[in-house]
Design an enzyme around this catalytic site. Sequence first.
Site, PDB file in Angstrom:
ATOM      1  N   VAL A   1      34.385  30.244  39.340  1.00 28.72           N
ATOM      2  CA  VAL A   1      33.230  30.984  39.590  1.00 28.72           C
ATOM      3  C   VAL A   1      32.523  31.921  38.648  1.00 28.72           C
ATOM      4  CG1 VAL A   1      32.102  32.570  41.344  1.00 28.72           C
ATOM      5  CG2 VAL A   1      33.606  30.926  42.162  1.00 28.72           C
ATOM      6  N   GLY A   2      33.588  32.528  37.796  1.00 26.97           N
ATOM      7  CA  GLY A   2      33.318  33.438  36.665  1.00 26.97           C
ATOM      8  C   GLY A   2      32.427  32.779  35.691  1.00 26.97           C
TER       9      GLY A   2
ATOM     10  N   CYS B   1      45.351  39.827  42.483  1.00 28.17           N
ATOM     11  CA  CYS B   1      45.056  39.296  41.020  1.00 28.17           C
ATOM     12  C   CYS B   1      46.124  39.719  40.138  1.00 28.17           C
ATOM     13  CB  CYS B   1      43.579  39.697  40.508  1.00 28.17           C
ATOM     14  SG  CYS B   1      43.395  41.296  40.524  1.00 28.17           S
TER      15      CYS B   1
ATOM     16  N   GLY C   1      36.761  37.977  40.941  1.00 28.76           N
ATOM     17  CA  GLY C   1      37.049  36.477  41.429  1.00 28.76           C
ATOM     18  C   GLY C   1      37.977  35.868  40.637  1.00 28.76           C
ATOM     19  N   ASN C   2      37.575  34.382  40.638  1.00 34.21           N
ATOM     20  CA  ASN C   2      38.346  33.517  39.899  1.00 34.21           C
ATOM     21  C   ASN C   2      37.648  32.895  38.904  1.00 34.21           C
ATOM     22  OD1 ASN C   2      36.826  30.776  40.614  1.00 34.21           O
ATOM     23  ND2 ASN C   2      37.502  31.462  42.764  1.00 34.21           N
TER      24      ASN C   2
ATOM     25  N   GLU D   1      36.135  40.220  35.972  1.00 42.20           N
ATOM     26  CA  GLU D   1      37.443  40.465  36.308  1.00 42.20           C
ATOM     27  C   GLU D   1      37.779  39.199  37.116  1.00 42.20           C
ATOM     28  OE1 GLU D   1      38.889  43.044  35.228  1.00 42.20           O
ATOM     29  OE2 GLU D   1      37.055  44.163  34.487  1.00 42.20           O
TER      30      GLU D   1
END
Length: 502
Positions: A205-206, A257, A201-202, A223
């Site tokens: 949030v990572g 991505c 994700g982004n 990732e």
Amino acid sequence: MAAGGPSRALLTRMSRQQVAVERARRAFLTGRTRPLDYRIRQLKSLQRCLEERQADIVTALKKDLHKSEQGTALFEIYGVQGEILLVINKLSDWAAPRPVEKNLLGISDQVYIQPEPLGVVLIIGAWNYPWAVTIQPLVGAIAAGNAAVVKPSEVGVHTAKVMEDLLPLYLDKEMYPVVTGGVPETQELLKQRFDHIFYTGNSTVGKVVMEAASCHLTPVTLELGGKSPCYIDSSCDLTITCRRIAWGKFSNCGQTCIAPDYILCDPAIQDRVVEELRKAVKEFYTDDPRSCVDYGRIINQRHFKRIMAMMEDSTLAFGGENDESQCYIAPTVLKDVKPGAKVMQEEIFGPLLPIIPVSSVDEALRFINEREKPLVLYIFSPDPKLIKRMVAETSSGGVLANDCLVHFSVSTLPFGGVGNSGMGAYHGKYSFDQLSHMRGCLIKSLSMEGVNKMRYPPHTAKKMDWVRYFLLSQMTVSLLGKLVLLPLLFLIVAVGLQRFFQ
């Protein structure tokens, strides 16, 4: 709590997220994932799911992202199927003990690395390629012998429901539960203890995932994404270059991505680049991309508004047509974009392609290196020296020269980011290794105890001389270790020492 697991009364007091994790851990502790036959059966069942239920997967992705049947097969299904076949064929080799080089003192010992399962893995998927980026990590988790809790993205509503319905029909439902829901459900999951968390994700949030994982010292694979630059050398064949860039950028409506996020090129070729991109868009999606079955839609209105706001302070080269009711934004190219423009402040994740003029390779390198490390660096040039220079003077998760996206399909390459674009890598053997514990093993004999006297107190000068001798001998072993007679020589030396210290 009963020996076999939590009581019924306790389960009723637990959240469904807790129940799923607890059951997965209890299932893992039975040891049934240890045999390779079990893992291969699960992988074959997953393969059968993709084959038998492809129509359900296609329908859900059509509703979520307006993906075509062919686009779903190309970007979602075929790659995962290929990954499963690769793992099935290679699993026995990957899971086998891996001998390592011995030192002189250990010449008669067994010294090896044994891959073993971590335990229970949490896989949090993304909505843009939900099957590819959720199921590929699951393939790695199964191959490595782990249990896995699968959390599909709630943004792709229809796909999450299909995944929730289908996976338990084909996989061990205790070992591989699917947990759906939004932010509260994800937050509850992240409170649980896992042995590894795999998030796609982004970066915002990572960071949340990494912070939650730190409470249990849980390792993570992140990732993420970022603004992947695409440098175009003026000596390129611009027709081919722009066709490949247009395909990489506008596939899945730019919601990729690893899509090229922006172009860097000499001002002298900017207008030609724009024109060639325009031709490629027409070739791929006709004069009316809105009616083209192969052109997607933005996932929801929130993202639609976010992307539209990015164009406000940049010059439109072509495109820009939009329809909020359909979450439609046409393939759009922006020219003469300034570094401070809104479109350059975050990953676009949509069908906008800014062009930033740079006067030289040196300026392009400075521009790239002044920003966060991207997931991919794209270079278009016929000059191998220029490509090597850009690889040597930048840092990115991966590099792809003279094409876009296709490195994702190469299972022998690690796929992952660096710095702000992520940590850890997967695909093929890298997935297996990422989700395994590489356990160092040394098995000694109880014989030849005399050799060990040099390490036991009292530490005399004579013993220290022999220790020094062994250290110097080890350097010789490293230099000459491929000689066939060296193992025999080591054995003779060891026997001699054995007698010396008796």
